[in-house]
Scaffold this motif. Sequence first.
Motif, mmCIF file in Angstrom:
data_model
loop_
_atom_site.group_PDB
_atom_site.id
_atom_site.type_symbol
_atom_site.label_atom_id
_atom_site.label_comp_id
_atom_site.label_asym_id
_atom_site.label_seq_id
_atom_site.Cartn_x
_atom_site.Cartn_y
_atom_site.Cartn_z
ATOM 1 N N VAL A 84 0.843 -1.196 0.000
ATOM 2 C CA VAL A 84 0.000 0.000 0.000
ATOM 3 C C VAL A 84 0.879 1.247 0.000
ATOM 4 O O VAL A 84 0.628 2.205 -0.761
ATOM 5 C CB VAL A 84 -0.942 0.003 1.214
ATOM 6 C CG1 VAL A 84 -1.657 1.349 1.342
ATOM 7 C CG2 VAL A 84 -1.957 -1.123 1.111
ATOM 8 N N LEU A 85 1.925 1.243 0.816
ATOM 9 C CA LEU A 85 2.825 2.395 0.860
ATOM 10 C C LEU A 85 3.503 2.608 -0.496
ATOM 11 O O LEU A 85 3.576 3.731 -0.999
ATOM 12 C CB LEU A 85 3.884 2.192 1.952
ATOM 13 C CG LEU A 85 3.388 2.066 3.395
ATOM 14 C CD1 LEU A 85 4.568 1.850 4.342
ATOM 15 C CD2 LEU A 85 2.600 3.285 3.813
ATOM 16 N N GLY A 86 4.011 1.534 -1.075
ATOM 17 C CA GLY A 86 4.749 1.657 -2.326
ATOM 18 C C GLY A 86 3.886 2.042 -3.515
ATOM 19 O O GLY A 86 4.370 2.678 -4.448
ATOM 20 N N LEU A 87 2.600 1.663 -3.489
ATOM 21 C CA LEU A 87 1.715 1.950 -4.622
ATOM 22 C C LEU A 87 1.010 3.293 -4.507
ATOM 23 O O LEU A 87 0.598 3.855 -5.521
ATOM 24 C CB LEU A 87 0.666 0.846 -4.757
ATOM 25 C CG LEU A 87 1.170 -0.523 -5.227
ATOM 26 C CD1 LEU A 87 0.051 -1.545 -5.174
ATOM 27 C CD2 LEU A 87 1.741 -0.444 -6.645
ATOM 28 N N THR A 88 0.837 3.785 -3.308
ATOM 29 C CA THR A 88 0.058 5.016 -3.122
ATOM 30 C C THR A 88 0.930 6.252 -2.932
ATOM 31 O O THR A 88 0.440 7.372 -3.098
ATOM 32 C CB THR A 88 -0.889 4.886 -1.927
ATOM 33 O OG1 THR A 88 -0.132 4.592 -0.738
ATOM 34 C CG2 THR A 88 -1.903 3.777 -2.152
#
Length: 238
Positions: free
Chosen positions: A149-153
């Motif tokens: 989630v961190l890497g994609l958002t």
Amino acid sequence: MRGFLYGIALQWKLDMRSKSLLVACYIVPLIFFLLMGGIFTSVMPEMENTLIQSMIVMSVSMGAFIGMPPSLIETYGSDIKKMYKANGVPVYLGLITTLVSAFLHLLLTGIAIVMLAPILFDATLPSDLPTFFLALAIYILVSLSIGSVLGLTIKSQAKLTMVAQLVFLPSIMLSGIMFPADLLPNFLEKIGRLFPAPWGFRLMLDRGLCFENLWYLIVLFFAATIICAVALKREGKN
């Protein structure tokens, strides 16, 4: 299937060249384990019973929240995504190969801790190793889903570093792996329960693999999966 395995092997090689992942998944966790393992067991001898679980929680949290997300930014913020589209490769493949590679890296670190802790610090091995490794696999998967989630958002490396630290530090300090969580003020203990670390720690304890310790991790995983699906859909349109 052959293409999928090739993608995982390629991602593994890329990760081995990634300084951020090597530092977060191997170097810092293992140095922390070697330095702090003796200190913890000297100051708190009873910690020999939970040293393995505590060190693994720290290692997995660092690798999932700090080490893995930059790899996703490199994949979806560079020409790699364009290559996926040009060759008709599903956009989600980059996430899956990164997840599998990071999972294997963190599992190897966990195995190293399990093997070394009894020898170096007289730590107590889990009584049921197959159940322990199942709990470890669940905890790694949930932690990596949040890291995804961190890497994609988050598209900025600088912002990602800041947010990752804001997730990682409370996970460690409020999880109960450094000292018993009941020593914390009540409101800090409740904040700590919002992160996967305390749940993963209890899950890996002897006879800890039960629904009482598992339900919140399931909720986190499915919530993260939904967010990642939405983020990947947007990536496919861009």
